[in-house]
Design a protein around this motif. Structure first.
Motif: not given
Length: 114
Positions: A69, A82-83, A79-80, A71-72, A65-66, A12, A86
């Motif tokens: 996500v 981050g998921l 978004f992708f 930051s998308g 992690q949240a 990350e 996660a």
């Protein structure tokens, strides 16, 4: 568990750094803002590697992690990513605990036979 989680956090770290480079191309974001946010997130990744064995370390990891996500909202590709991270974090916690339990059971079995 700590090894798997730390590996995820180091991955990350690099993703956040590269996302910062991409975010600098956004005309509505200043370089100072981008690197202040990315720098804090990157530092949190490294510091969290040392906090994993302490109480609350995993909870801070979930908050990270949240944030990744979310930051998308600035860079939609996050978004992708981050998921994905996660899911990697969940797997590191879930399977890391199983490995720790197996090691403890093996150590208990070895102690009984000695």
């Amino acid at each position: 568990m700590r090894t798997l989680c730390a590996s995820t956090l180091i991955g990350e770290f690099f993703v956040i750094g590269f996302a910062g480079l991409v975010a600098m191309k956004q005309p509505d974001l200043s370089a100072g803002t981008v690197w202040a946010v990315c720098g804090v997130a990157m530092a949190l990744c490294v510091l969290l590697c040392g906090m994993l064995g302490r109480r609350g370390g995993l909870a801070v990891g979930w908050v990270l992690q949240a944030g990744l996500v979310l930051s998308g909202l600035v860079l939609p590709v996050m978004f992708f990513l981050g998921l994905v991270f996660a899911a990697l974090w969940w797997a590191a916690v879930h399977y890391g605990r199983k490995v720790d339990q197996a090691k403890a059971a093996r150590a208990a079995g070895t102690a009984r036979t000695a």
